[in-house]
Design an enzyme around this catalytic site. Structure first.
Site, PDB file in Angstrom:
ATOM      1  CE  LYS A   1       3.902   1.802  11.446  1.00 32.52           C
ATOM      2  NZ  LYS A   1       3.334   2.732  12.437  1.00 32.52           N
TER       3      LYS A   1
ATOM      4  N   PRO B   1       7.456  -0.670   4.987  1.00 31.80           N
ATOM      5  CG  PRO B   1       7.802  -2.717   3.923  1.00 31.80           C
ATOM      6  CD  PRO B   1       8.471  -1.732   4.835  1.00 31.80           C
ATOM      7  CB  VAL B   2       1.746  -0.183   5.002  1.00 39.65           C
ATOM      8  CG1 VAL B   2       0.405  -0.627   5.548  1.00 39.65           C
ATOM      9  CG2 VAL B   2       2.464   0.695   6.004  1.00 39.65           C
TER      10      VAL B   2
ATOM     11  CG  LEU C   1      -1.956  -1.098   1.320  1.00 40.59           C
ATOM     12  CD1 LEU C   1      -2.617  -1.088   2.677  1.00 40.59           C
ATOM     13  CD2 LEU C   1      -2.982  -0.941   0.216  1.00 40.59           C
ATOM     14  N   GLY C   2       2.017   1.188   0.575  1.00 38.99           N
ATOM     15  CA  GLY C   2       2.875   2.353   0.656  1.00 38.99           C
ATOM     16  C   GLY C   2       4.040   2.061   1.563  1.00 38.99           C
TER      17      GLY C   2
ATOM     18  CG  PHE D   1       7.343   1.296  11.331  1.00 41.73           C
ATOM     19  CD1 PHE D   1       7.142   0.020  10.831  1.00 41.73           C
ATOM     20  CD2 PHE D   1       7.430   1.451  12.691  1.00 41.73           C
ATOM     21  CE1 PHE D   1       7.047  -1.070  11.658  1.00 41.73           C
ATOM     22  CE2 PHE D   1       7.333   0.367  13.550  1.00 41.73           C
ATOM     23  CZ  PHE D   1       7.140  -0.900  13.026  1.00 41.73           C
TER      24      PHE D   1
ATOM     25  CG  ASP E   1       4.039  12.458  13.456  1.00 41.87           C
ATOM     26  OD1 ASP E   1       4.405  11.387  12.937  1.00 41.87           O
ATOM     27  OD2 ASP E   1       4.202  13.559  12.913  1.00 41.87           O
TER      28      ASP E   1
ATOM     29  N   GLY F   1       6.609   4.136   4.631  1.00 43.19           N
ATOM     30  CA  GLY F   1       6.995   5.294   5.413  1.00 43.19           C
ATOM     31  C   GLY F   1       8.311   5.051   6.099  1.00 43.19           C
TER      32      GLY F   1
END
Length: 836
Positions: free
Chosen positions: A547, A528-529, A521-522, A526, A644, A524
């Site tokens: 996640k 990949p998701v 999905l994307g 942290f 955040d 960040g």
């Protein structure tokens, strides 16, 4: 005494559990059976890792005759469920029987002069050297000694339990069928009436040797689809294969009960017991016999209707409820002293058993028809169409689809049920009793004594368990401000345990198609998701987001632990739900509910997609975020500062409702703590309050500042950072200039054509500017913000100039170089999940 018997059973089970904890078994076991060896009545085979054990077990049946069976059971629990039976339909009656490998290489049971084949028919032309071994999966395999080929395995011959790696389905090429077959009774492992099978994409439960299909998994009245969502479907039509293999978790199992009910269990190493993940009850016709009600969501699903009692309590306890319930007192119909009455049943029934139809005008007519007919024992009146339904002589099980079974108040559904009860059984006004209540004080005294003893025993076990426990599986976390202390036992927050499901790496990998790019999905800071496929095996097959911590990530165990601890204890409609985690090998993963519309920034800052955010939707998103923050600051168990909050951390569900996510940077505040300081600045510039960005000071007012920035972004459709106008360096300054010129309406997104309640736009701008004021003392609390949003007639304070109104984006970047920490300058935080 039935209740007392149950309590005694619990006591005995608890005693076994205590003995299991107190005793350390240092005995050496064998896992293989070779030619010339045997397993007798007092011998067993134990798998290499000690998970499963094979041996003889006994059951007493009719006339108290003891029968001997060969079975496999989970070794870590005393007297656990037998998961496989070798000789369920031919049982020796002598203790001299033994299991061995015959001269022709097959596994057999020898009882005197009788030879019973376990692995197949005898073969005079196939005398090969074989051995049998019990694997840690619970699979008994027969292996050709010369070439190590598996000739037979118990997984191909299941009984009533489906273990990970076992198969349900049909091979049209070979004619092989894999199905589950229930026990006849809970004390009789011989072949029972119910069969669970899978064929051509459907799950079937049938009885009477398959002649009567009870349900299939597309039957809307049966939740069996949930079960088959737990398994990994594998379809291979070119080879004639059509089957499903259970791969959900290495310590899970499905059980087809003797009653036709289905259990889905998972083993908890921490509690050393099987935990029910799902219990599918009331799935068969007449599940509890006549004059009963079956409530799927109740702990004890089967109950007798009022004025009735179990025909055979012993059979009920063993899973055989076919005899149903019988009246405690006879009806007095056709007598001079007719005291029978009809009493309402507060149940909701989705499908009705066979009955007689009569059309009437009102409820009283339905009552009169049934009352004057002595054979009529139950009637139901449909308010919507005046249909009167009558049951004569017998009433099969009524499946109650509501969450509980009450007796005295007429339900709120269109269908009203009334049961004929005898005069002596008429319930009192406040009665919720089911059947006869027992023998009063004598039974009560016995129960009190037994409960007291049980509590003493459990406390003793707990004491011994806690003093001896050195380690365990799972993960343990303690949150104490910025503490980095962590162990490997359980999740704890301020000494309060958080129950968070743990998933194996294999199950998560299967759910994400081995973390394929198609499921990604994307990504960040942290890592990949991934989206779990619709046929995944996590949490009833619901789509989830995984996640996964990247090895290259600047974040790690601390952020994952912090997020898991915080969000696992939070329950609010505007906070994303954490469903579980995976801590295995070097992998660290969190499993969340899936948000199909990804995050707010995907819409808000996209020239095309932001047209989908009409004014009403934006207001709803603003209100939802405010409610979520208010819960964190004021109404959750702990006061939590998110630190955040930004558009990419606001996820949107199917209906575009907002859910705050990403708690990796969040902090817990004490009851009297108003402000904290840190040397580790985390978050995203553009959303940071000035006192936090410059001095490391944060409080609830820091989140209020971030909310104000987010509110102005939602109204304008513009980012705060990288914002350039002729006289304004960022969105805050631009909004302030418009406000001072009484032009607040000009801040509205140009893509919004038709705006209802236009007079509210300047009000929202005013609220946003109040939230982004320079001084924390000047900013409102989230309680104040929610009140301002909810009361559009109340006057608002005049805001002071916002922070950073004269700071240009490039200067922002220079400022960042002087501060170390997890900071994102481009709107993407290190803890970001791009989409779920």
């Amino acid at each position: 005494m039935a209740l007392a018997s149950k309590i005694i059973s619990v006591l005995v089970l608890s005693l076994f559990c205590c003995l299991d904890m107190l005793c350390v078994n240092a005995t050496s076991y064998r896992e293989m059976l070779v030619m010339g060896q045997s397993v007798g009545n007092s011998d067993t085979l134990v798998s290499k890792g000690g998970n499963y054990e094979l041996g003889f077990f006994t059951r007493n049946r009719e006339n108290s005759i003891k029968y001997y069976y060969v079975g496999i059971w989970f070794k870590k629990v005393a007297n656990d469920k037998i998961v496989w039976v070798a000789n369920r339909d031919y049982e020796p009656q002598t203790s001299s029987a033994f299991l061995t490998i015959h001269d022709d290489g097959n596994i057999v049971i020898i009882d005197g002069g009788m030879i019973r084949y376990v692995t197949g028919a005898p073969s005079n032309n196939n005398r090969i050297s074989t051995y049998a071994t019990l694997l840690d999966t619970g699979n008994l395999v027969l292996v050709n000694k010369s070439n190590q080929v598996i000739l037979w395995q118990s997984f191909d011959n299941p009984t009533d339990t489906l273990l990970p790696g076992m198969t349900l389905g049909h091979d049209t090429y070979t004619g092989r069928t894999w199905s589950l077959r229930s026990w006849k009774r809970t004390d009789d492992p011989s072949t029972g009436p119910f069969t669970l099978r899978y064929d051509s994409g459907f799950g079937y439960l049938s009885d009477s040797n398959g002649s009567n299909v009870v349900w299939i998994n597309d039957d809307s009245d049966v939740p069996i689809q949930e079960i088959f969502n737990q398994v990994d479907f594998k379809l291979k039509p070119s080879y004639g294969l059509n089957y499903a293999t259970l791969t959900i978790n290495s310590n899970s199992r499905f059980i087809l009960e003797a009653s036709g009910d289905l259990k889905y269990q998972a083993w908890s190493e921490e509690y050393r017991q099987w935990i029910f993940l799902q219990f599918y009850q009331c799935v068969t016709n007449n599940s509890c016999g006549h004059f009963s009600v079956c409530t799927p969501k109740a702990v004890d699903a089967c109950q007798c209707l009022y004025g009735f009692e179990k025909y055979d309590s012993d059979s009920w306890s063993k899973g055989d409820r076919s005899a149903g319930c019988v009246r405690i007192n006879k009806l007095s119909c056709n007598t001079n002293n007719n005291k029978d009455e009809f009493h309402p049943l507060n149940i909701s029934v989705k499908s009705l058993p066979h009955h007689v139809h009569r059309q009437v005008d009102k409820l009283s007519q339905c009552n009169d028809i049934c009352f004057t007919n002595c054979s009529c024992v139950l009637y139901a009146y449909d308010i919507s169409n005046g249909n009167c339904m009558l049951w004569n002589d017998q009433v099969p099980t009524l499946k109650n689809t509501s969450t509980e079974y009450a007796y005295n108040n007429i339900n709120n559904y269109n269908l009203k049920f009334f049961l004929r009860v005898a005069g002596p059984d008429r319930p009192s006004t406040n009665s919720n009793a089911i059947g006869r209540q027992g023998n009063g004080k004598r039974n009560l005294l016995i129960i009190v004594i037994l409960i007291s003893f049980l509590l003493f025993l459990l406390l003793l076990c707990l004491f011994v368990y806690r003093t001896r426990k050195q380690s365990g599986e799972g993960m343990s976390m303690k949150v104490n401000k910025d503490s980095d202390i962590a162990d490997n036992k359980s999740i704890k927050v301020r000494r309060k345990e958080v129950k968070l499901p743990l998933f194996s790496f294999a199950s998560v990998s299967a759910a994400t198609n081995n973390f394929s790019d198609a499921n990604k999905l994307g990504e960040g800071g942290f890592g990949p998701v991934y989206k779990a496929s619709s046929k995944g095996i996590l949490l009833n097959g619901d789509e989830v987001a995984v996640k996964r911590l990247s090895r290259r990530s600047g974040q790690g165990w601390e952020e994952l632990r912090n997020e898991a601890l915080l969000i696992a204890k939070l329950q609010h409609n505007n906070l994303v739900r954490l469903l579980g985690c995976c801590i295995e090998r070097d992998e660290k993963m969190l499993i969340y509910e899936f948000m199909p519309n990804k995050s707010l920034d995907c819409f808000l800052f996209d020239a095309i997609k932001r047209r989908m955010l009409d004014w009403g939707t934006r207001v709803r998103i603003i209100e939802g975020i405010a409610q979520g923050l208010l819960y964190l600051h004021q109404y959750s168990r702990f006061r939590i500062i998110h630190r955040d909050l930004k558009a990419s951390n606001i996820l949107l569900d199917t209906n575009m409702n907002p859910k705050i996510s990403d708690f990796g940077m969040a902090r817990i505040f004490g009851e009297n703590e108003l402000q904290a300081n840190t040397n580790r600045i985390v978050g995203t510039y553009g959303y940071m309050s000035p006192e936090y960005a410059m001095e490391g000071l944060f409080s609830v007012k820091s989140d209020v500042f971030s909310f104000g920035v987010l509110l102005l972004e939602i109204i304008s459709g513009k980012k705060n950072t990288g914002f350039y106008q002729t006289s304004s360096f960022n969105l805050l300054g631009y909004a302030w200039d418009l406000w001072n010129n009484d032009s607040g309406m000009e801040l509205i997104d140009s893509e919004l054509d038709d705006i209802s309640n236009k007079h509210l736009v300047p009000r929202y701008v005013n609220i946003g500017l109040l939230c982004v004021q320079q001084s924390p003392e000047d900013r409102p609390t989230m309680s104040d913000v929610v009140s301002m949003i909810g009361n559009d007639t109340a006057s608002l304070p005049i805001p002071k100039p916002p922070a950073f109104q004269n700071v240009r984006g490039i200067e922002y970047s220079r400022l960042s170089k002087s501060i170390e920490g997890n900071i994102s300058l481009n709107g993407i935080t290190d803890s970001l999940i791009e989409a779920r």
